[in-house]
Design a protein around this motif. Structure first.
Motif, PDB file in Angstrom:
ATOM      1  N   THR A  87      -5.758  -3.917  21.640  1.00 53.91           N
ATOM      2  CA  THR A  87      -5.612  -2.486  21.368  1.00 53.91           C
ATOM      3  C   THR A  87      -4.409  -2.215  20.465  1.00 53.91           C
ATOM      4  OG1 THR A  87      -4.294  -2.225  23.379  1.00 53.91           O
ATOM      5  CG2 THR A  87      -6.671  -1.825  23.557  1.00 53.91           C
ATOM      6  N   THR A  88      -3.755  -3.275  20.009  1.00 52.42           N
ATOM      7  CA  THR A  88      -2.585  -3.138  19.140  1.00 52.42           C
ATOM      8  C   THR A  88      -2.917  -3.653  17.742  1.00 52.42           C
ATOM      9  OG1 THR A  88      -1.080  -3.450  21.004  1.00 52.42           O
ATOM     10  CG2 THR A  88      -0.178  -3.769  18.801  1.00 52.42           C
ATOM     11  N   VAL A  89      -2.644  -2.856  16.753  1.00 51.37           N
ATOM     12  CA  VAL A  89      -2.843  -3.281  15.364  1.00 51.37           C
ATOM     13  C   VAL A  89      -1.593  -4.029  14.925  1.00 51.37           C
ATOM     14  CG1 VAL A  89      -3.231  -2.549  12.993  1.00 51.37           C
ATOM     15  CG2 VAL A  89      -4.375  -1.360  14.873  1.00 51.37           C
ATOM     16  N   ALA A  90      -1.712  -5.327  14.757  1.00 49.49           N
ATOM     17  CA  ALA A  90      -0.561  -6.155  14.387  1.00 49.49           C
ATOM     18  C   ALA A  90      -1.059  -7.323  13.547  1.00 49.49           C
ATOM     19  CB  ALA A  90       0.164  -6.654  15.637  1.00 49.49           C
ATOM     20  N   GLY A  91      -0.115  -8.155  13.110  1.00 56.94           N
ATOM     21  CA  GLY A  91      -0.483  -9.309  12.292  1.00 56.94           C
ATOM     22  C   GLY A  91      -0.546  -8.964  10.819  1.00 56.94           C
ATOM     23  N   THR A  92      -0.981  -9.926  10.021  1.00 56.08           N
ATOM     24  CA  THR A  92      -1.044  -9.764   8.569  1.00 56.08           C
ATOM     25  C   THR A  92      -2.475  -9.519   8.122  1.00 56.08           C
ATOM     26  OG1 THR A  92       0.871 -11.198   8.219  1.00 56.08           O
ATOM     27  CG2 THR A  92      -0.597 -10.852   6.342  1.00 56.08           C
ATOM     28  N   LEU A  93      -2.672  -8.481   7.333  1.00 53.43           N
ATOM     29  CA  LEU A  93      -3.974  -8.168   6.748  1.00 53.43           C
ATOM     30  C   LEU A  93      -3.992  -8.681   5.312  1.00 53.43           C
ATOM     31  CD1 LEU A  93      -3.684  -6.109   9.137  1.00 53.43           C
ATOM     32  CD2 LEU A  93      -5.127  -4.566   7.801  1.00 53.43           C
ATOM     33  N   ARG A  94      -4.940  -9.548   5.009  1.00 50.89           N
ATOM     34  CA  ARG A  94      -5.059 -10.125   3.660  1.00 50.89           C
ATOM     35  C   ARG A  94      -6.164  -9.369   2.918  1.00 50.89           C
ATOM     36  NH1 ARG A  94      -6.265 -16.189   5.142  1.00 50.89           N
ATOM     37  NH2 ARG A  94      -7.849 -15.056   6.328  1.00 50.89           N
ATOM     38  N   ILE A  95      -5.760  -8.504   1.993  1.00 48.01           N
ATOM     39  CA  ILE A  95      -6.678  -7.590   1.329  1.00 48.01           C
ATOM     40  C   ILE A  95      -6.750  -7.904  -0.162  1.00 48.01           C
ATOM     41  CG2 ILE A  95      -7.253  -5.182   0.904  1.00 48.01           C
ATOM     42  CD1 ILE A  95      -7.212  -5.860   3.860  1.00 48.01           C
ATOM     43  N   GLY A  96      -7.951  -8.008  -0.693  1.00 49.65           N
ATOM     44  CA  GLY A  96      -8.149  -8.218  -2.123  1.00 49.65           C
ATOM     45  C   GLY A  96      -8.760  -6.986  -2.775  1.00 49.65           C
ATOM     46  N   PHE A  97      -8.363  -6.693  -4.003  1.00 51.51           N
ATOM     47  CA  PHE A  97      -8.848  -5.493  -4.686  1.00 51.51           C
ATOM     48  C   PHE A  97      -8.820  -5.717  -6.199  1.00 51.51           C
ATOM     49  CE2 PHE A  97      -4.361  -5.250  -3.833  1.00 51.51           C
ATOM     50  CZ  PHE A  97      -3.810  -4.900  -5.051  1.00 51.51           C
ATOM     51  N   PRO A  98      -9.669  -5.024  -6.954  1.00 50.39           N
ATOM     52  CA  PRO A  98      -9.675  -5.153  -8.410  1.00 50.39           C
ATOM     53  C   PRO A  98      -8.509  -4.409  -9.044  1.00 50.39           C
ATOM     54  CG  PRO A  98     -11.281  -3.533  -7.726  1.00 50.39           C
ATOM     55  CD  PRO A  98     -10.733  -4.137  -6.469  1.00 50.39           C
TER      56      PRO A  98
END
Length: 305
Positions: A87-98
């Motif tokens: 229920t906790t938003v944590a850690g690393t989000l790896r996001i790719g975008f143009p």
């Protein structure tokens, strides 16, 4: 026997080829072959029968393939259950975008996300669709915004449709009214476009071919800032998604406007074997809400109903 060796064996057995498996797994073929041989040595049985057209699982190989597929299904279920229970938003989000979306919306979304979920961090990667797709397949991204490109290992969700605009050198000083162009009008212009492997370029040329139009691409480069500089210097024009060039044209830095009937579909894409985390879910929600707000005031961005 470990999960890495099992994953390698499963891919080779499924594709019936070391060559195809090495491409799918993004690993050198000699290294892949060595890992499968080590697995055979450990188990003391031949798992694959080699022949001129590739490989076939032996009877022992078929038994291992069935068992390994069951193991990976269980691993996915356990991973999904653990992630879903958080229920906790944590850690690393790896996001790719143009590149076009980088200056248009990604910064706004990332800032809003971190304000809401300060325990999470970002690894943001800008790149063209083919590069981002390869990073997803290599498990170096959790989520990417792509312009299509179906792959059985990836799952896609339609994000939005975006107008394609043409950007041309500024001819006259002062403000000018935007106008709509057709591909037929642009056929005679020298164009500066990304390479042929890029999905946006392929989409534009497919639409041109459908209309019986041949485009005159005189410069190819994937460097977005170089493209803008070349257009500014009068070397040619450039057709691109609105998000990357619309603001420049509206500000009067370039001439140009929308190309009639030409849209590029954007998709949120992730690996099919990676359960979606709470962080990724929340990031998607903020991205969609931000694009919806932009679309309400700018018809160049259209979200699905």
């Amino acid at each position: 026997m470990d999960l890495v060796q099992l994953r390698y064996f499963v891919r080779v057995a499924q594709l019936k080829s070391f060559t195809k498996a090495s491409v799918a797994l993004h690993i050198a073929q000699p290294a892949l072959t060595r890992q499968v041989l080590l697995l055979e040595d450990e188990l003391g049985v031949q798992l694959l029968f080699r022949h001129s057209r590739g490989v076939e699982p032996t009877e022992a190989g078929m038994r291992l393939l069935s068992g390994a597929e069951s193991i990976f299904r269980l691993v996915r279920e356990v991973r999904a259950n653990v992630i879903a229970s958080s229920t906790t938003v944590a850690g690393t989000l790896r996001i790719g975008f143009p590149p076009s979306l980088g200056g248009f919306v990604i910064g706004t979304v990332a800032a809003a996300f971190q304000k809401m979920y300060p325990q999470a961090t970002f690894d943001l990667c800008e790149g063209l669709s083919n590069e981002l797709r390869d990073r997803l397949l290599a498990d170096r991204l959790d989520l990417a915004v792509l312009a299509g490109g179906a792959n059985p290992l990836l799952v896609s969700t339609h994000l939005c449709d975006e107008e394609l605009w043409v950007m041309m050198p500024r001819r006259l000083k002062g403000r000018h009214a935007l106008r709509t162009y057709t591909l037929k009008e642009l056929a005679g212009l020298p164009l500066i476009q990304p390479g042929r492997t890029q999905l946006a370029r392929q989409h534009i040329e497919t639409e041109a071919a459908r209309l019986g139009v041949t485009l005159n691409v005189t410069v190819e480069t994937d460097a977005f800032q170089v493209i803008k500089d070349l257009v500014r210097r009068g070397i040619g024009a450039h057709i691109s998604p609105y998000s990357g060039i619309g603001a420049d044209i509206k500000r009067g830095d370039f001439d140009g406007g929308p190309v009639k009937g030409l849209f590029l579909s954007r998709y949120l894409v992730r690996r099919i074997d990676r359960p979606i985390s709470l962080g990724i879910t929340k990031f998607q929600e903020i991205l969609v809400d931000t694009l919806r707000d932009l679309g309400a005031s700018d018809r160049a961005i259209r979200l699905p109903a």
